[in-house]
Motif scaffolding. Structure first.
Motif, PDB file in Angstrom:
ATOM      1  N   THR A 126       0.807  -1.225   0.000  1.00  0.00           N
ATOM      2  CA  THR A 126       0.000   0.000   0.000  1.00  0.00           C
ATOM      3  C   THR A 126       0.839   1.273   0.000  1.00  0.00           C
ATOM      4  OG1 THR A 126      -0.141  -0.084   2.411  1.00  0.00           O
ATOM      5  CG2 THR A 126      -1.928  -1.134   1.169  1.00  0.00           C
ATOM      6  N   GLY A 127       2.114   1.177  -0.371  1.00  0.00           N
ATOM      7  CA  GLY A 127       2.954   2.369  -0.393  1.00  0.00           C
ATOM      8  C   GLY A 127       4.426   2.030  -0.286  1.00  0.00           C
ATOM      9  N   PHE A 128       5.142   2.772   0.560  1.00  0.00           N
ATOM     10  CA  PHE A 128       6.578   2.603   0.721  1.00  0.00           C
ATOM     11  C   PHE A 128       6.929   2.580   2.207  1.00  0.00           C
ATOM     12  CE2 PHE A 128       5.965   4.282  -3.447  1.00  0.00           C
ATOM     13  CZ  PHE A 128       6.943   3.671  -4.222  1.00  0.00           C
ATOM     14  N   LYS A 129       7.978   1.838   2.545  1.00  0.00           N
ATOM     15  CA  LYS A 129       8.468   1.800   3.925  1.00  0.00           C
ATOM     16  C   LYS A 129       9.983   1.719   3.881  1.00  0.00           C
ATOM     17  CE  LYS A 129       8.229  -3.189   4.503  1.00  0.00           C
ATOM     18  NZ  LYS A 129       7.938  -4.269   5.405  1.00  0.00           N
ATOM     19  N   PHE A 130      10.606   1.905   5.036  1.00  0.00           N
ATOM     20  CA  PHE A 130      12.062   1.803   5.092  1.00  0.00           C
ATOM     21  C   PHE A 130      12.510   1.115   6.367  1.00  0.00           C
ATOM     22  CE2 PHE A 130      11.043   6.018   6.844  1.00  0.00           C
ATOM     23  CZ  PHE A 130      11.700   5.986   8.059  1.00  0.00           C
ATOM     24  N   ASN A 131      13.702   0.542   6.279  1.00  0.00           N
ATOM     25  CA  ASN A 131      14.402  -0.009   7.426  1.00  0.00           C
ATOM     26  C   ASN A 131      15.718   0.730   7.565  1.00  0.00           C
ATOM     27  OD1 ASN A 131      12.557  -2.077   8.081  1.00  0.00           O
ATOM     28  ND2 ASN A 131      13.450  -3.441   6.572  1.00  0.00           N
ATOM     29  N   LEU A 132      16.127   0.979   8.795  1.00  0.00           N
ATOM     30  CA  LEU A 132      17.472   1.468   9.061  1.00  0.00           C
ATOM     31  C   LEU A 132      18.305   0.231   9.368  1.00  0.00           C
ATOM     32  CD1 LEU A 132      19.626   3.621   9.538  1.00  0.00           C
ATOM     33  CD2 LEU A 132      18.740   3.879  11.869  1.00  0.00           C
ATOM     34  N   VAL A 133      19.356   0.029   8.574  1.00  0.00           N
ATOM     35  CA  VAL A 133      20.174  -1.173   8.673  1.00  0.00           C
ATOM     36  C   VAL A 133      21.583  -0.773   9.103  1.00  0.00           C
ATOM     37  CG1 VAL A 133      21.068  -3.162   7.388  1.00  0.00           C
ATOM     38  CG2 VAL A 133      18.804  -2.246   6.846  1.00  0.00           C
ATOM     39  N   ALA A 134      22.119  -1.459  10.106  1.00  0.00           N
ATOM     40  CA  ALA A 134      23.473  -1.191  10.593  1.00  0.00           C
ATOM     41  C   ALA A 134      24.502  -1.741   9.605  1.00  0.00           C
ATOM     42  CB  ALA A 134      23.669  -1.825  11.966  1.00  0.00           C
ATOM     43  N   GLY A 135      25.736  -1.367   9.789  1.00  0.00           N
ATOM     44  CA  GLY A 135      26.823  -1.828   8.928  1.00  0.00           C
ATOM     45  C   GLY A 135      26.976  -3.332   8.886  1.00  0.00           C
ATOM     46  N   ASN A 136      26.529  -4.014   9.960  1.00  0.00           N
ATOM     47  CA  ASN A 136      26.632  -5.479  10.015  1.00  0.00           C
ATOM     48  C   ASN A 136      25.433  -6.173   9.370  1.00  0.00           C
ATOM     49  OD1 ASN A 136      24.578  -5.115  11.874  1.00  0.00           O
ATOM     50  ND2 ASN A 136      25.703  -5.980  13.609  1.00  0.00           N
ATOM     51  N   GLY A 137      24.519  -5.385   8.778  1.00  0.00           N
ATOM     52  CA  GLY A 137      23.362  -5.956   8.091  1.00  0.00           C
ATOM     53  C   GLY A 137      22.126  -6.147   8.941  1.00  0.00           C
ATOM     54  N   GLU A 138      22.224  -5.853  10.245  1.00  0.00           N
ATOM     55  CA  GLU A 138      21.082  -6.003  11.146  1.00  0.00           C
ATOM     56  C   GLU A 138      20.114  -4.834  11.001  1.00  0.00           C
ATOM     57  OE1 GLU A 138      20.313  -8.468  13.561  1.00  0.00           O
ATOM     58  OE2 GLU A 138      21.881  -9.592  12.513  1.00  0.00           O
ATOM     59  N   VAL A 139      18.820  -5.132  10.963  1.00  0.00           N
ATOM     60  CA  VAL A 139      17.803  -4.085  10.931  1.00  0.00           C
ATOM     61  C   VAL A 139      17.679  -3.507  12.335  1.00  0.00           C
ATOM     62  CG1 VAL A 139      15.356  -3.559  10.556  1.00  0.00           C
ATOM     63  CG2 VAL A 139      16.542  -5.138   9.015  1.00  0.00           C
ATOM     64  N   ILE A 140      17.841  -2.205  12.451  1.00  0.00           N
ATOM     65  CA  ILE A 140      17.788  -1.538  13.749  1.00  0.00           C
ATOM     66  C   ILE A 140      16.406  -0.960  14.009  1.00  0.00           C
ATOM     67  CG2 ILE A 140      18.859   0.192  15.223  1.00  0.00           C
ATOM     68  CD1 ILE A 140      21.095   0.355  13.087  1.00  0.00           C
ATOM     69  N   ALA A 141      15.812  -0.386  12.962  1.00  0.00           N
ATOM     70  CA  ALA A 141      14.507   0.270  13.113  1.00  0.00           C
ATOM     71  C   ALA A 141      13.732   0.166  11.802  1.00  0.00           C
ATOM     72  CB  ALA A 141      14.685   1.733  13.505  1.00  0.00           C
ATOM     73  N   THR A 142      12.413   0.208  11.942  1.00  0.00           N
ATOM     74  CA  THR A 142      11.502   0.063  10.822  1.00  0.00           C
ATOM     75  C   THR A 142      10.489   1.200  10.852  1.00  0.00           C
ATOM     76  OG1 THR A 142      11.736  -2.329  10.987  1.00  0.00           O
ATOM     77  CG2 THR A 142       9.848  -1.534   9.766  1.00  0.00           C
ATOM     78  N   SER A 143      10.040   1.601   9.667  1.00  0.00           N
ATOM     79  CA  SER A 143       9.050   2.670   9.579  1.00  0.00           C
ATOM     80  C   SER A 143       7.653   2.101   9.408  1.00  0.00           C
ATOM     81  CB  SER A 143       9.352   3.571   8.375  1.00  0.00           C
ATOM     82  OG  SER A 143       8.987   2.929   7.158  1.00  0.00           O
ATOM     83  N   GLN A 144       6.693   2.996   9.446  1.00  0.00           N
ATOM     84  CA  GLN A 144       5.327   2.684   9.057  1.00  0.00           C
ATOM     85  C   GLN A 144       5.297   2.645   7.530  1.00  0.00           C
ATOM     86  OE1 GLN A 144       3.059   6.086  10.363  1.00  0.00           O
ATOM     87  NE2 GLN A 144       3.800   7.365   8.729  1.00  0.00           N
ATOM     88  N   VAL A 145       4.155   2.371   6.942  1.00  0.00           N
ATOM     89  CA  VAL A 145       3.998   2.435   5.491  1.00  0.00           C
ATOM     90  C   VAL A 145       3.531   3.846   5.125  1.00  0.00           C
ATOM     91  CG1 VAL A 145       2.762   1.529   3.487  1.00  0.00           C
ATOM     92  CG2 VAL A 145       3.477  -0.026   5.321  1.00  0.00           C
ATOM     93  N   TYR A 146       4.233   4.437   4.180  1.00  0.00           N
ATOM     94  CA  TYR A 146       3.910   5.764   3.673  1.00  0.00           C
ATOM     95  C   TYR A 146       3.209   5.636   2.323  1.00  0.00           C
ATOM     96  CZ  TYR A 146       7.119   7.624   7.198  1.00  0.00           C
ATOM     97  OH  TYR A 146       7.734   7.956   8.382  1.00  0.00           O
ATOM     98  N   LYS A 147       2.387   6.617   1.970  1.00  0.00           N
ATOM     99  CA  LYS A 147       1.604   6.550   0.731  1.00  0.00           C
ATOM    100  C   LYS A 147       2.448   6.714  -0.522  1.00  0.00           C
ATOM    101  CE  LYS A 147      -2.758   7.890   2.741  1.00  0.00           C
ATOM    102  NZ  LYS A 147      -3.939   8.696   2.718  1.00  0.00           N
ATOM    103  N   SER A 148       3.571   7.431  -0.412  1.00  0.00           N
ATOM    104  CA  SER A 148       4.395   7.661  -1.596  1.00  0.00           C
ATOM    105  C   SER A 148       5.875   7.580  -1.246  1.00  0.00           C
ATOM    106  CB  SER A 148       4.098   9.042  -2.190  1.00  0.00           C
ATOM    107  OG  SER A 148       4.576  10.056  -1.327  1.00  0.00           O
ATOM    108  N   LYS A 149       6.690   7.479  -2.277  1.00  0.00           N
ATOM    109  CA  LYS A 149       8.136   7.461  -2.083  1.00  0.00           C
ATOM    110  C   LYS A 149       8.602   8.782  -1.479  1.00  0.00           C
ATOM    111  CE  LYS A 149      10.633   5.616  -5.371  1.00  0.00           C
ATOM    112  NZ  LYS A 149      11.451   5.426  -6.591  1.00  0.00           N
ATOM    113  N   ALA A 150       7.982   9.881  -1.901  1.00  0.00           N
ATOM    114  CA  ALA A 150       8.361  11.211  -1.395  1.00  0.00           C
ATOM    115  C   ALA A 150       8.074  11.339   0.104  1.00  0.00           C
ATOM    116  CB  ALA A 150       7.629  12.296  -2.171  1.00  0.00           C
ATOM    117  N   THR A 151       6.926  10.841   0.559  1.00  0.00           N
ATOM    118  CA  THR A 151       6.620  10.948   1.993  1.00  0.00           C
ATOM    119  C   THR A 151       7.503  10.001   2.807  1.00  0.00           C
ATOM    120  OG1 THR A 151       4.726   9.450   1.735  1.00  0.00           O
ATOM    121  CG2 THR A 151       4.257  11.813   1.734  1.00  0.00           C
ATOM    122  N   ALA A 152       7.880   8.865   2.221  1.00  0.00           N
ATOM    123  CA  ALA A 152       8.824   7.966   2.902  1.00  0.00           C
ATOM    124  C   ALA A 152      10.191   8.637   3.025  1.00  0.00           C
ATOM    125  CB  ALA A 152       8.935   6.644   2.158  1.00  0.00           C
TER     126      ALA A 152
END
Length: 125
Positions: free
Chosen positions: A11-37
């Motif tokens: 239903t849109g776009f989301k992002f993960n913040l990933v550390a240098g070791n490849g581990e996901v540190i934080a996750t976002s909600q789903v945004y309606k567009s790439k620009a809002t993400a």
């Protein structure tokens, strides 16, 4: 060095913040567009650097003003954090940790990795 991985969701776009070791540190909600993400990513970068930590696991904890990291215990008894922007909206959430100390290290990892993180777009093939 960390990176933001921007992906398309159903239903849109989301992002993960990933550390240098490849581990996901934080996750976002789903945004309606790439620009809002992308705006969400910018908000995580800016707010993570100045946000106080509100440890809601302690009795009589001090309520901090936004932006802030809220540290709390979930229904499963795991320690989690969420980063709130100046307007009180949750802009990133962390995974569950078995120990409070590990959760607080997760908060510090967000601060460290978000600061200079590049954005990588992942597309479905």
């Amino acid at each position: 060095m960390g990176k933001f991985v921007l992906t398309e969701a159903k239903t849109g776009f989301k992002f993960n913040l990933v550390a240098g070791n490849g581990e996901v540190i934080a996750t976002s909600q789903v945004y309606k567009s790439k620009a809002t993400a992308a705006n969400g990513i910018a908000s995580v970068v800016a707010n993570s650097q100045v946000a106080a930590v509100e440890d809601q696991t302690k009795a009589g904890f001090k309520t901090e003003t936004n932006p802030k990291f809220e540290v709390y215990k979930d229904k499963k008894g795991e320690f989690r954090f969420r980063l709130k922007a100046k307007n009180g909206q949750i802009i990133a959430s962390g995974e569950g940790y078995s120990k409070l100390d590990s959760c607080l290290k997760g908060v510090e990892s967000v601060r460290k990795n978000a600061k200079d993180a590049k954005i990588e777009e992942k597309t479905e093939k």
